[in-house]
Motif scaffolding. Structure first.
Motif, PDB file in Angstrom:
ATOM      1  N   ALA A 337      17.753 -14.824  -4.459  1.00  0.00           N
ATOM      2  CA  ALA A 337      18.767 -14.937  -4.843  1.00  0.00           C
ATOM      3  C   ALA A 337      19.758 -14.243  -5.435  1.00  0.00           C
ATOM      4  O   ALA A 337      20.716 -14.534  -5.436  1.00  0.00           O
ATOM      5  CB  ALA A 337      18.449 -16.526  -5.749  1.00  0.00           C
ATOM      6  N   THR A 338      19.124 -13.115  -6.069  1.00  0.00           N
ATOM      7  CA  THR A 338      19.968 -12.439  -7.374  1.00  0.00           C
ATOM      8  C   THR A 338      21.041 -11.912  -5.896  1.00  0.00           C
ATOM      9  O   THR A 338      21.906 -10.942  -6.182  1.00  0.00           O
ATOM     10  CB  THR A 338      19.392 -11.778  -8.092  1.00  0.00           C
ATOM     11  OG1 THR A 338      18.580 -12.759  -8.951  1.00  0.00           O
ATOM     12  CG2 THR A 338      20.284 -10.492  -9.051  1.00  0.00           C
ATOM     13  N   ARG A 339      20.195 -11.201  -4.943  1.00  0.00           N
ATOM     14  CA  ARG A 339      20.591  -9.980  -3.761  1.00  0.00           C
ATOM     15  C   ARG A 339      21.106 -11.119  -3.223  1.00  0.00           C
ATOM     16  O   ARG A 339      22.859 -10.621  -2.736  1.00  0.00           O
ATOM     17  CB  ARG A 339      18.956  -9.487  -3.106  1.00  0.00           C
ATOM     18  CG  ARG A 339      18.682  -9.038  -4.269  1.00  0.00           C
ATOM     19  CD  ARG A 339      17.441  -7.791  -2.973  1.00  0.00           C
ATOM     20  NE  ARG A 339      16.651  -8.198  -1.849  1.00  0.00           N
ATOM     21  CZ  ARG A 339      15.482  -9.146  -1.977  1.00  0.00           C
ATOM     22  NH1 ARG A 339      14.691  -8.626  -3.106  1.00  0.00           N
ATOM     23  NH2 ARG A 339      15.747  -9.709  -1.078  1.00  0.00           N
ATOM     24  N   ALA A 340      21.172 -12.142  -3.343  1.00  0.00           N
ATOM     25  CA  ALA A 340      22.223 -13.073  -2.178  1.00  0.00           C
ATOM     26  C   ALA A 340      23.153 -12.805  -3.030  1.00  0.00           C
ATOM     27  O   ALA A 340      24.470 -13.358  -1.407  1.00  0.00           O
ATOM     28  CB  ALA A 340      21.776 -14.872  -1.972  1.00  0.00           C
ATOM     29  N   VAL A 341      23.001 -13.828  -3.925  1.00  0.00           N
ATOM     30  CA  VAL A 341      24.724 -13.735  -4.767  1.00  0.00           C
ATOM     31  C   VAL A 341      25.675 -12.365  -4.335  1.00  0.00           C
ATOM     32  O   VAL A 341      26.565 -12.950  -4.386  1.00  0.00           O
ATOM     33  CB  VAL A 341      24.239 -14.235  -6.178  1.00  0.00           C
ATOM     34  CG1 VAL A 341      25.765 -14.254  -7.277  1.00  0.00           C
ATOM     35  CG2 VAL A 341      24.152 -15.183  -6.041  1.00  0.00           C
ATOM     36  N   ALA A 342      25.079 -10.890  -4.684  1.00  0.00           N
ATOM     37  CA  ALA A 342      25.201 -10.376  -4.804  1.00  0.00           C
ATOM     38  C   ALA A 342      26.557  -9.941  -3.497  1.00  0.00           C
ATOM     39  O   ALA A 342      27.026  -9.052  -3.312  1.00  0.00           O
ATOM     40  CB  ALA A 342      24.687  -8.899  -5.551  1.00  0.00           C
ATOM     41  N   ASP A 343      25.243  -9.725  -2.858  1.00  0.00           N
ATOM     42  CA  ASP A 343      25.834  -9.801  -0.982  1.00  0.00           C
ATOM     43  C   ASP A 343      27.111 -10.239  -0.913  1.00  0.00           C
ATOM     44  O   ASP A 343      27.829  -9.948   0.160  1.00  0.00           O
ATOM     45  CB  ASP A 343      25.024  -9.676   0.410  1.00  0.00           C
ATOM     46  CG  ASP A 343      24.023  -9.021  -0.412  1.00  0.00           C
ATOM     47  OD1 ASP A 343      24.016  -7.547  -0.873  1.00  0.00           O
ATOM     48  OD2 ASP A 343      22.056  -8.622  -0.221  1.00  0.00           O
TER      49      ASP A 343
END
Length: 461
Positions: A337-343
């Motif tokens: 989820a963190t990577r998705a928000v960052a991307d």
């Protein structure tokens, strides 16, 4: 709002914790704090029974300077120096407590660079037959060698000092500096990961992040005054810092995001927040160096590499924490989820991810890791000061940018590279140029790969 009650409760808890700790805080004499124009020669004098020896006179000579001082009630002493080089510290044996004699020598030579500290310890004995023969001026023993080895038969007499860059190259020194660089890189990585995560999910360049390192070390010092147990103190600090990260986002950063402040405005707020925290730290603790672990550092040599016990423990803890963060970011739902928000934040919101919750968790984890980094730095540096974090701010940003802004793995690799370059540069360059060498590497890498080592190319304009 829902966050107000827990925020007020946490604030009251922290204030009460600080108040109780300050009551138990021992008095400290003004202590030398190394910076870009100052180096420190310092140490502690204890009796053969392990009690502090106060009022003992010492004299520092070298580089045309001659200064005198006496030990404080805790047996500590320090000299500030403004020129790097070799200095001689002489113990005034006439001022020693009755029945105490220098065990190894009454004079030591130390090499010290600006922005660094060098230690010279004088162990005492109550056996006059075991006392050292008075040393003639100018012939003092060296308080630290390039390999960091102590004088034979005097394992606790000295602590490792960083060798001068003018020394000739040798493989033992190469590996010693490499180990020091790995240590620095691991500790920087803990702080850089949180900084990178916050930027990746919010776009904020948080200049107050370095103060989380200082706060972690200071809280560890206060916790030690209450508990006397370093492991319990460290665990308490991580919990308190995690809660402080949660409150930071709830009270400060989320309201600013809701009001649609620009990233530039929020960056300026972070600079102001950093200054506020620095002034608070300085108001309560002054320029004192706060020693988390009051015991005398002991060195251990493994495979020809000499580091303090605290350094080995700190490196182990940092390595475990970094591996845990990497696994969480790679394999858990929170990490994805963190990577998705960052991307792509809009796409993450559209897919049902609670972006605010992810950001709140990132602040919690990032500040907790920074606090842990501060605790470990305080152990490795043998003390923490109000501005310790500020000295590492540029290095934290350099690590994040070198690895690729917003990437966890990039921040880790970037921090390791920065740490290694800083320490390895000491082999060939003067100590005051080691940070310049790291930043030069950063510039060269960005000229070749502007997005950093692990960053993605982005179209601008």
């Amino acid at each position: 709002m829902l966050w107000r009650a827990p925020a007020i409760a946490l604030l009251a808890l922290i204030l009460g914790f600080v108040g109780l700790s300050l009551q138990a805080l021992p008095a400290h004499a003004a202590t030398c704090v190394p910076d870009a124009t100052t180096g420190c020669v310092q140490g502690i004098v204890k009796t053969s029974a392990g009690d502090p020896a106060s009022g003992v006179g010492l004299t520092l000579t070298g580089k045309g300077a001659s200064e005198d001082t006496t030990t404080d009630e805790n047996g500590r002493w320090s000299f500030p120096i403004t020129q790097e080089g070799t200095y001689e510290v002489a113990l005034d044996t006439a001022t020693l407590p009755e029945g105490q004699f220098p065990r190894a020598t009454d004079t030591r030579s130390v090499e010290v660079a600006l922005f660094e500290s060098a230690s010279a310890l004088f162990p005492l004995t109550d056996d006059p037959d075991a006392a050292a023969t008075p040393t003639a001026p100018g012939s003092g023993e060296t308080a630290g060698s390039g390999s960091g080895e102590a004088t034979p038969g005097d394992d606790e007499a000295t602590t490792t000092t960083k060798p001068s860059a003018t020394n000739a190259f040798s493989w033992p020194r190469f590996w010693q500096q490499a180990a020091s660089g790995l240590r620095m890189g691991l500790l920087l990585a803990l702080g850089a990961v949180g900084l990178s995560l916050v930027f990746g999910t919010t776009g904020l360049s948080n200049f107050a992040h370095a103060e989380m390192l200082s706060m972690g070390g200071i809280l560890a010092f206060l916790a030690m005054q209450l508990t006397g147990n370093i492991w319990l103190s460290g665990a308490l600090v991580v919990v308190v810092m995690a809660a402080f990260g949660w409150v930071q986002d709830a009270v400060l950063w989320k309201p600013l995001r809701k009001r649609r402040l620009s990233l530039t405005q929020m960056m300026i707020v972070s600079i102001g927040f950093s200054i506020v925290l620095q002034n608070i730290f300085q108001f309560f603790f002054g320029a004192n160096i706060l020693r988390i672990d009051p015991s005398t550092p002991k060195t251990v040599t493994l495979a020809g590499i000499t580091l303090t016990v605290q350094s080995y423990v700190a490196m182990g803890i940092a390595l475990v924490a970094i591996i845990a963060v990497a696994l969480v970011m790679k394999y858990t739902r929170f990490g994805r989820a963190t990577r998705a928000v960052a991307d792509n934040r809009p796409l993450a919101e559209a897919s049902g991810i609670d972006v605010d919750r992810v950001i709140r968790s990132v602040w919690t984890v990032g500040v907790a890791l920074a606090g842990l980094s501060g605790v470990l730095l305080g152990l490795v540096l043998n003390g923490i000061a109000w501005n310790t974090g500020w000295h590492y701010l540029l290095l934290l940003f350099a690590a994040v940018i070198l690895g690729g802004i917003g990437t966890t793995f990039g921040a880790i690799v970037g921090a390791l590279i920065i740490g290694l370059v800083i320490e390895m540069a000491n082999i060939w360059l003067p100590g005051d140029l080691k940070h310049a060498a790291a930043l030069l590497i950063l510039i060269v890498v960005l000229l070749v790969r502007p997005q950093g080592l692990f960053g993605r190319k982005e179209r601008i304009g």
